[in-house]
Design an enzyme around this catalytic site. Structure first.
Site, PDB file in Angstrom:
ATOM      1  N   HIS A 255       0.842  -1.208   0.000  1.00  0.00           N
ATOM      2  CA  HIS A 255       0.000   0.000   0.000  1.00  0.00           C
ATOM      3  C   HIS A 255       0.877   1.259   0.000  1.00  0.00           C
ATOM      4  O   HIS A 255       0.600   2.230  -0.697  1.00  0.00           O
ATOM      5  CB  HIS A 255      -0.859   0.069   1.267  1.00  0.00           C
ATOM      6  CG  HIS A 255      -1.793  -1.084   1.459  1.00  0.00           C
ATOM      7  ND1 HIS A 255      -1.633  -2.014   2.461  1.00  0.00           N
ATOM      8  CD2 HIS A 255      -2.920  -1.439   0.794  1.00  0.00           C
ATOM      9  CE1 HIS A 255      -2.617  -2.880   2.417  1.00  0.00           C
ATOM     10  NE2 HIS A 255      -3.412  -2.577   1.410  1.00  0.00           N
TER      11      HIS A 255
ATOM     12  N   GLY B 283      -2.462  -1.555  -7.224  1.00  0.00           N
ATOM     13  CA  GLY B 283      -1.392  -2.554  -7.242  1.00  0.00           C
ATOM     14  C   GLY B 283      -1.682  -3.665  -8.244  1.00  0.00           C
ATOM     15  O   GLY B 283      -2.823  -4.133  -8.351  1.00  0.00           O
TER      16      GLY B 283
HETATM   17  P1  AMP Z   1      -6.512  -3.467  -0.335  1.00  0.00           P
HETATM   18  O1  AMP Z   1      -6.318  -2.690   0.906  1.00  0.00           O
HETATM   19  O2  AMP Z   1      -6.208  -4.919  -0.208  1.00  0.00           O
HETATM   20  O3  AMP Z   1      -7.852  -3.198  -0.995  1.00  0.00           O
HETATM   21  O4  AMP Z   1      -5.431  -2.926  -1.368  1.00  0.00           O
HETATM   22  C1  AMP Z   1      -5.354  -1.552  -1.704  1.00  0.00           C
HETATM   23  C2  AMP Z   1      -4.426  -1.391  -2.875  1.00  0.00           C
HETATM   24  O5  AMP Z   1      -3.119  -1.879  -2.532  1.00  0.00           O
HETATM   25  C3  AMP Z   1      -4.874  -2.189  -4.120  1.00  0.00           C
HETATM   26  O6  AMP Z   1      -4.650  -1.390  -5.278  1.00  0.00           O
HETATM   27  C4  AMP Z   1      -3.973  -3.389  -4.082  1.00  0.00           C
HETATM   28  O7  AMP Z   1      -3.747  -3.966  -5.346  1.00  0.00           O
HETATM   29  C5  AMP Z   1      -2.685  -2.775  -3.535  1.00  0.00           C
HETATM   30  N1  AMP Z   1      -1.816  -3.822  -2.978  1.00  0.00           N
HETATM   31  C6  AMP Z   1      -2.156  -4.788  -2.083  1.00  0.00           C
HETATM   32  N2  AMP Z   1      -1.103  -5.619  -1.852  1.00  0.00           N
HETATM   33  C7  AMP Z   1      -0.089  -5.163  -2.627  1.00  0.00           C
HETATM   34  C8  AMP Z   1       1.267  -5.587  -2.830  1.00  0.00           C
HETATM   35  N3  AMP Z   1       1.778  -6.655  -2.225  1.00  0.00           N
HETATM   36  N4  AMP Z   1       2.035  -4.869  -3.690  1.00  0.00           N
HETATM   37  C9  AMP Z   1       1.518  -3.782  -4.334  1.00  0.00           C
HETATM   38  N5  AMP Z   1       0.257  -3.339  -4.182  1.00  0.00           N
HETATM   39  C10 AMP Z   1      -0.536  -4.001  -3.338  1.00  0.00           C
END
Ligand code: AMP
Length: 300
Positions: free
Chosen positions: A41, A164
């Site tokens: 994130h 991501g």
């Molecule tokens: P989330 O909180 O899981 O909804 O994720 C929020 C954002 O962070 C989304 O765009 C995800 O794709 C990105 N994200 C989550 N894990 C990763 C990671 N390991 N590397 C890069 N981006 C990530």
């Protein structure tokens, strides 16, 4: 400056104050999250900070994207720690880029009605691409994602949005929503951040036992093994070689799916394919782990 808005009205007020002090050309970047922040994130927020004058990070565990028997209730909510991490990153980036004043607004709605006002009944649904891959296992998930992201885009009013690659299908679905609805926002996708052993960081990794974490490495190894065939061979041969490999891997019932698709459309590979996406989900102790490799075909 870092400020926190707990309601949409607080957000509008903070944004208005910021706009009064900045030129109309100033850029706004947006990073939507469900919180419990990790380096994945934060890598997105760092990009937004370097490329924009104001960065907005939303922290909202969106009920609409969870199915009835999923982990909505137990999803980790760690707002205080999240704000400390955002603050640390903000000062790191500001020190590096001294001279250019940057701002962050953390938008952390405390009730669902801040996003979905009473009587809310609209669903944004992008169509077939939401029903394949993860959509087969989570049939209403992407409608929940597109609905919340659309609402957040409208509230935040950003020029740039940061996502991501880890959730690659989500990126394809959201890009389609942006195109289909002519939304005036540019989507930026950034690489998967992994731990030192190669496991993609995820808030859900904390559901895993130590032995699950070791087993989880198998997913990334599988994906890179398949990718290797495309690095060594032309498309036709690589597809021939990977087809029996996929069949063999899929005998392992822990895979929800493992597929090689056109990276732009997530449809089967065809003669117009320029980008390949190898996507897999491995289920360990009830936790679905997502990972993928996406690469340009003719760049190698
Ligand atoms: P989330 O909180 O899981 O909804 O994720 C929020 C954002 O962070 C989304 O765009 C995800 O794709 C990105 N994200 C989550 N894990 C990763 C990671 N390991 N590397 C890069 N981006 C990530």
């Amino acid at each position: 400056m870092i400020e926190i808005a707990y309601t949409r009205n607080e957000f509008f007020e903070l944004k208005k104050k910021w706009q009064e002090k900045n030129s109309p050309q100033s850029q706004i970047g947006f990073v939507p999250t469900m919180g419990n922040l990790h380096e994945g994130h934060l890598s997105l927020l760092e990009k937004s900070l370097t490329e924009n004058d104001l960065s907005v990070m939303s922290i909202f565990v969106n009920p609409k994207q969870f199915g009835p028997n999923e982990d909505f209730t137990k999803y980790p909510r760690t707002l205080d720690e999240d704000i400390s991490k955002i603050t640390r990153l903000f000062f790191e980036v500001s020190n590096r880029q001294s001279g250019k004043e940057k701002s962050i607004i953390v938008f952390a709605p405390q009730t669902d009605s801040e996003i979905y006002p009473e009587g809310f009944s609209t669903t944004i649904s992008v169509g077939p691409v939401t029903q394949i891959l993860c959509g087969k296992y989570r049939p209403t998930h992407f409608d929940g994602v597109t609905t919340v992201v659309y609402c957040l885009f409208k509230i935040v009013g950003a020029h740039n949005a940061y996502f991501g690659q880890k959730d690659y299908q989500q990126c394809v679905v959201l890009q389609k929503m942006i195109n289909d609805l002519s939304l005036e926002i540019k989507m930026h996708i950034f690489p998967i951040i992994r731990n030192s052993e190669g496991l993609a960081l995820s808030s859900r990794n904390q559901y895993l036992s130590e032995s699950d974490k070791k087993d989880a490495l198998f997913l990334h190894r599988t994906l890179t093994g398949l990718k290797h065939q495309f690095e060594e061979h032309n498309l036709e041969i690589a597809m021939k070689l990977t087809s029996p490999m996929l069949e063999e891997y899929l005998k392992d019932s822990r895979f929800d799916y493992l597929e090689i698709l056109d990276g732009n459309t997530l449809s089967p590979i065809n003669e117009r394919t320029q980008k390949i996406a190898i996507l897999g989900v491995l289920r360990l102790s009830g936790t679905r782990l997502l990972d993928n490799e996406v690469f340009d075909l003719y760049a190698r």
